[in-house]
Scaffold this motif. Structure first.
Motif, short mmCIF file in Angstrom:
data_model
loop_
_atom_site.label_atom_id
_atom_site.label_comp_id
_atom_site.label_asym_id
_atom_site.label_seq_id
_atom_site.Cartn_x
_atom_site.Cartn_y
_atom_site.Cartn_z
N ILE A 99 0.84 -1.21 0.00
CA ILE A 99 0.00 0.00 0.00
C ILE A 99 0.87 1.26 0.00
N ALA A 100 1.95 1.23 0.79
CA ALA A 100 2.84 2.39 0.83
C ALA A 100 3.47 2.65 -0.52
N VAL A 101 3.89 1.60 -1.21
CA VAL A 101 4.47 1.78 -2.54
C VAL A 101 3.43 2.31 -3.51
N LEU A 113 -3.98 3.76 -8.52
CA LEU A 113 -3.32 3.03 -7.43
C LEU A 113 -3.21 3.92 -6.19
N ARG A 114 -2.83 5.18 -6.40
CA ARG A 114 -2.73 6.09 -5.26
C ARG A 114 -4.10 6.31 -4.63
N LEU A 115 -5.14 6.39 -5.46
CA LEU A 115 -6.49 6.58 -4.94
C LEU A 115 -6.93 5.39 -4.11
N VAL A 116 -6.68 4.18 -4.59
CA VAL A 116 -7.06 2.97 -3.84
C VAL A 116 -6.30 2.90 -2.53
N GLY A 117 -5.00 3.17 -2.57
CA GLY A 117 -4.20 3.14 -1.34
C GLY A 117 -4.65 4.16 -0.33
N THR A 118 -4.96 5.37 -0.79
CA THR A 118 -5.42 6.43 0.11
C THR A 118 -6.77 6.08 0.72
N ALA A 119 -7.69 5.56 -0.12
CA ALA A 119 -9.01 5.18 0.39
C ALA A 119 -8.90 4.07 1.42
N TYR A 120 -8.03 3.10 1.17
CA TYR A 120 -7.84 2.00 2.13
C TYR A 120 -7.36 2.53 3.48
N VAL A 121 -6.36 3.39 3.43
CA VAL A 121 -5.80 3.93 4.68
C VAL A 121 -6.84 4.76 5.42
N ASP A 122 -7.56 5.60 4.69
CA ASP A 122 -8.56 6.45 5.33
C ASP A 122 -9.67 5.64 5.99
N VAL A 123 -10.12 4.60 5.32
CA VAL A 123 -11.24 3.79 5.85
C VAL A 123 -10.80 3.02 7.09
N PHE A 124 -9.71 2.30 6.99
CA PHE A 124 -9.36 1.40 8.09
C PHE A 124 -8.66 2.13 9.24
N SER A 165 -2.57 -2.80 8.93
CA SER A 165 -1.88 -2.47 7.68
C SER A 165 -2.06 -1.02 7.30
N ALA A 166 -3.21 -0.44 7.65
CA ALA A 166 -3.44 0.97 7.35
C ALA A 166 -2.47 1.87 8.12
N TYR A 167 -2.23 1.54 9.37
CA TYR A 167 -1.30 2.34 10.17
C TYR A 167 0.15 2.10 9.75
N VAL A 168 0.51 0.84 9.56
CA VAL A 168 1.90 0.52 9.20
C VAL A 168 2.23 1.04 7.80
N PHE A 172 5.56 3.13 6.65
CA PHE A 172 6.42 2.85 5.50
C PHE A 172 6.45 4.02 4.52
N ARG A 173 5.30 4.65 4.30
CA ARG A 173 5.26 5.78 3.37
C ARG A 173 6.12 6.93 3.87
N ALA A 174 6.07 7.18 5.17
CA ALA A 174 6.92 8.22 5.74
C ALA A 174 8.39 7.89 5.54
N GLY A 175 8.74 6.63 5.72
CA GLY A 175 10.13 6.24 5.52
C GLY A 175 10.57 6.37 4.07
N ILE A 176 9.69 5.99 3.14
CA ILE A 176 10.03 6.09 1.72
C ILE A 176 10.20 7.55 1.31
N GLU A 177 9.29 8.42 1.75
CA GLU A 177 9.35 9.82 1.37
C GLU A 177 10.46 10.58 2.08
N SER A 178 11.01 9.99 3.16
CA SER A 178 12.11 10.65 3.86
C SER A 178 13.44 10.48 3.13
N VAL A 179 13.50 9.54 2.21
CA VAL A 179 14.72 9.35 1.41
C VAL A 179 14.83 10.50 0.41
N HIS A 180 15.96 11.13 0.39
CA HIS A 180 16.14 12.33 -0.44
C HIS A 180 15.96 11.99 -1.92
N PRO A 181 15.31 12.87 -2.69
CA PRO A 181 15.10 12.60 -4.12
C PRO A 181 16.39 12.35 -4.90
#
Length: 287
Positions: A99-101, A113-124, A165-168, A172-181
């Motif tokens: 989901i984070a990816v 894909l981003r929409l499905v992932g966001t909806a999943y996280v928001d709901v759960f 999984s919604a919380y975790v 993971f998303r925070a960790g991925i986005e913390s890596v410098h571009p």
């Protein structure tokens, strides 16, 4: 060649005095900490024991004979909690990382894909875990879906996996986005594809950064695995409830609580120690 005499290094007098002062200070601090702790425990214990209702509380919650008789059943139920926690932890990591990816893929093509992932996280994340357990634990078996078990244990584990999984995934998303571009750009400049860059460059760095919060989520999962008892699954909490129903003595609940603490406290201390070792300031207290 001139003969060289090997002489062992010895600290100076000033250094020895400093080391001795530090040793005395450490011993003094440890003695003061131990004394204050013993004093506090003694005061609190004295107030509790001298309270008017202590005898009744001791009989109802701290009956040694009841604890001994209920311990095997509660321990057997705890083994189920441990297995549930271990299985759910693996599934949670796999699902949440997916989901984070999905939420971090760039480009307009990946918008669904981003929409499905966001909806999943928001709901759960919006639904209470206990409510999800009720919905799946009672509603899932009633549907009798082809190819899916009707076991309450299966649906209870499914509820834990979906909610956590919604919380975790956000961890993971925070960790991925913390890596410098620049790390992504460096990987692409070496000829790696987007997937290869994500796998070999971004995710290894993100994983190391999110281990402390992931370990905290694991501690929470250890405790929340007991919520499946509401479905009738005989875990540690349900076993304690059965033992309590015999004579309305609540000591088995205390036994279950102690066993859960024996699982979660070492993991919590390990998490704090790892976080301090890696330099995550503010993660956990110092003991």
């Amino acid at each position: 060649m001139t003969d060289q005499v090997d002489t062992a290094w010895e600290p100076s007098e000033v250094q020895r005095e400093r080391d001795e002062w530090r040793r005395r200070r450490t011993i003094r601090s440890a003695a003061i900490a131990s004394g204050s702790t013993v004093l506090l425990i003694g005061v609190v214990g004295g107030l509790v024991v001298s309270s008017p209702g202590w005898e009744r509380v001791q009989e109802t919650y701290f009956d040694w004979d009841k604890a001994v008789s209920s311990f095997p059943a509660v321990l057997e139920g705890l083994w189920l909690n441990i297995r549930v926690m271990a299985l759910c932890a693996v599934l949670i990591v796999a699902l949440s990382l997916t989901i984070a990816v999905m939420r971090t893929i760039r480009g307009p093509v990946a918008f669904p894909l981003r929409l499905v992932g966001t909806a999943y996280v928001d709901v759960f994340r919006g639904l209470p875990l206990l409510l999800v357990i009720f919905l799946l634990g009672f509603g899932g078996p009633a549907l009798s879906l082809s190819g899916l078990p009707t076991s309450a244990l299966f649906w209870g584990c499914a509820a834990l996996v979906l909610s956590y999984s919604a919380y975790v995934a956000e961890v993971f998303r925070a960790g991925i986005e913390s890596v410098h571009p620049s790390q992504r750009l460096a990987g692409r400049s070496l000829g790696l594809t987007y997937g290869q860059t994500l796998r070999h460059v971004v995710l290894p760095q993100a994983w190391r950064r999110v281990i402390p919060p992931l370990m905290n989520d694991l501690v929470s999962l250890q405790k929340d695995s007991g919520l499946i008892a509401v479905l009738g699954v005989v875990d540690a909490i349900r076993a304690a409830q059965i033992e309590t129903a015999i004579d309305f003595n609540y000591t088995p609940y205390v036994v279950a609580g102690v066993l859960f603490c024996c699982l979660t406290i070492p993991m919590a201390r390990l998490t704090d120690r790892y976080a301090r070792k890696k330099g995550y300031h503010g993660a956990g207290g110092h003991l």
